[in-house]
Design a protein around this motif. Structure first.
Motif, short mmCIF file in Angstrom:
data_model
loop_
_atom_site.label_atom_id
_atom_site.label_comp_id
_atom_site.label_asym_id
_atom_site.label_seq_id
_atom_site.Cartn_x
_atom_site.Cartn_y
_atom_site.Cartn_z
N UNK A 5 3.68 2.79 11.79
CA UNK A 5 4.59 3.76 11.18
C UNK A 5 3.84 5.00 10.71
N UNK A 6 2.68 4.81 10.12
CA UNK A 6 1.88 5.91 9.57
C UNK A 6 1.53 6.96 10.63
N UNK A 7 1.19 6.52 11.84
CA UNK A 7 0.82 7.47 12.90
C UNK A 7 2.04 7.99 13.67
N UNK A 8 3.22 7.52 13.31
CA UNK A 8 4.45 8.03 13.90
C UNK A 8 4.94 7.29 15.14
N UNK A 9 4.38 6.13 15.43
CA UNK A 9 4.81 5.40 16.62
C UNK A 9 6.16 4.71 16.44
N UNK A 12 0.85 -1.19 0.00
CA UNK A 12 0.00 0.00 0.00
C UNK A 12 0.89 1.24 0.00
N UNK A 13 0.65 2.11 -0.94
CA UNK A 13 1.42 3.35 -1.02
C UNK A 13 0.95 4.33 0.07
N UNK A 14 1.86 5.12 0.62
CA UNK A 14 1.50 6.06 1.69
C UNK A 14 0.33 6.98 1.33
N UNK A 15 0.21 7.38 0.08
CA UNK A 15 -0.90 8.24 -0.34
C UNK A 15 -2.25 7.55 -0.20
N UNK A 16 -2.25 6.23 -0.11
CA UNK A 16 -3.50 5.48 -0.02
C UNK A 16 -3.92 5.17 1.42
N UNK A 17 -3.24 5.76 2.39
CA UNK A 17 -3.62 5.52 3.77
C UNK A 17 -4.79 6.42 4.15
N UNK A 53 -0.57 9.48 19.96
CA UNK A 53 -0.35 8.64 18.79
C UNK A 53 -1.02 7.28 18.95
N UNK A 54 -0.98 6.73 20.16
CA UNK A 54 -1.65 5.46 20.42
C UNK A 54 -3.15 5.63 20.24
N UNK A 55 -3.69 6.72 20.75
CA UNK A 55 -5.11 7.01 20.57
C UNK A 55 -5.46 7.13 19.09
N UNK A 56 -4.60 7.79 18.33
CA UNK A 56 -4.83 7.92 16.90
C UNK A 56 -4.83 6.55 16.22
N UNK A 57 -3.90 5.68 16.61
CA UNK A 57 -3.84 4.34 16.04
C UNK A 57 -5.11 3.55 16.36
N UNK A 58 -5.50 3.54 17.62
CA UNK A 58 -6.69 2.77 18.03
C UNK A 58 -7.94 3.31 17.33
N UNK A 64 -2.89 -8.93 9.03
CA UNK A 64 -3.06 -7.95 10.10
C UNK A 64 -1.71 -7.50 10.64
N UNK A 65 -0.75 -8.42 10.76
CA UNK A 65 0.61 -8.03 11.16
C UNK A 65 1.14 -6.94 10.24
N UNK A 66 1.07 -7.19 8.95
CA UNK A 66 1.62 -6.25 7.98
C UNK A 66 0.85 -4.93 7.99
N UNK A 67 -0.45 -5.01 8.15
CA UNK A 67 -1.26 -3.79 8.21
C UNK A 67 -0.90 -2.97 9.45
N UNK A 68 -0.79 -3.63 10.59
CA UNK A 68 -0.46 -2.92 11.83
C UNK A 68 0.93 -2.29 11.78
N UNK A 69 1.88 -2.97 11.18
CA UNK A 69 3.22 -2.40 11.04
C UNK A 69 3.15 -1.12 10.22
#
Length: 131
Positions: free
Chosen positions: A62-66, A11-16, A108-113, A53-58
C-alpha cells in the motif's frame, strides 16, 4: 509482550522509514528469540513470523501505491506461502498480473523490491502475467 504489540498494522504511515522499519523488524526478531528461549511453541513462532511478514508486506504494498493496481496480485510461495517462515529463510514472492506490467507498475514493483532489500529482507521474487 505478545505478537499484537509487534504487528506491522500498528505502524503509523509517518514511520515508514528505513531506520524505523529496520528497528521494528529487529525488535520482532528479538522477541521471537526470547520466546524461543522461553520454550514458546516453535510451530506458533514460525507461523507468527509468516504473519508478521504478511502484515508488513500488505503495509508496504500500500505504501508504494501498488494497492491502486487492481490487475496485480502479491502471492506468497514456498514455505512462506504455506505459512511457515523460519528465521533466516528467504521470503519467496510472486507478483502476478493478468494484463502485463505497465511502466508505472514496474516502477512501483521496483520500489517495493528495493525497499525490501534496504530492510535487509532476503527476497526470492518472480513476476508473471497470465495470458
Amino acid at each position: 509482550m505478545d505478537f499484537e504489540s509487534f504487528s506491522p498494522v500498528n505502524i503509523k504511515p509517518d514511520n515508514f522509514t528505513i531506520p524505523y522499519l529496520k528497528r521494528h523488524i529487529q525488535d520482532f526478531s528479538d522477541w521471537q528469540i526470547e520466546a524461543f528461549k522461553n520454550k514458546y511453541d516453535i510451530t506458533q513462532l514460525v507461523e507468527l513470523r509468516a504473519r508478521y511478514i504478511d502484515e508488513l508486506l500488505i503495509q508496504l504494498w500500500d505504501f508504494v501505491g501498488l494497492s491502486e493496481s487492481y490487475d496485480l496480485s502479491l502471492i506468497a510461495v514456498g514455505g512462506y506461502g504455506r505459512g511457515e517462515l523460519h528465521p533466516k529463510s528467504d521470503i519467496d514472492l510472486l507478483i502476478l498480473s493478468d494484463s502485463g506490467f505497465s511502466q508505472q507498475s514496474e516502477a512501483k514493483i521496483s520500489e517495493l523490491i528495493t525497499l525490501l532489500w534496504d530492510l535487509k529482507l532476503d527476497i526470492g521474487q518472480s513476476s508473471s502475467h497470465t495470458q
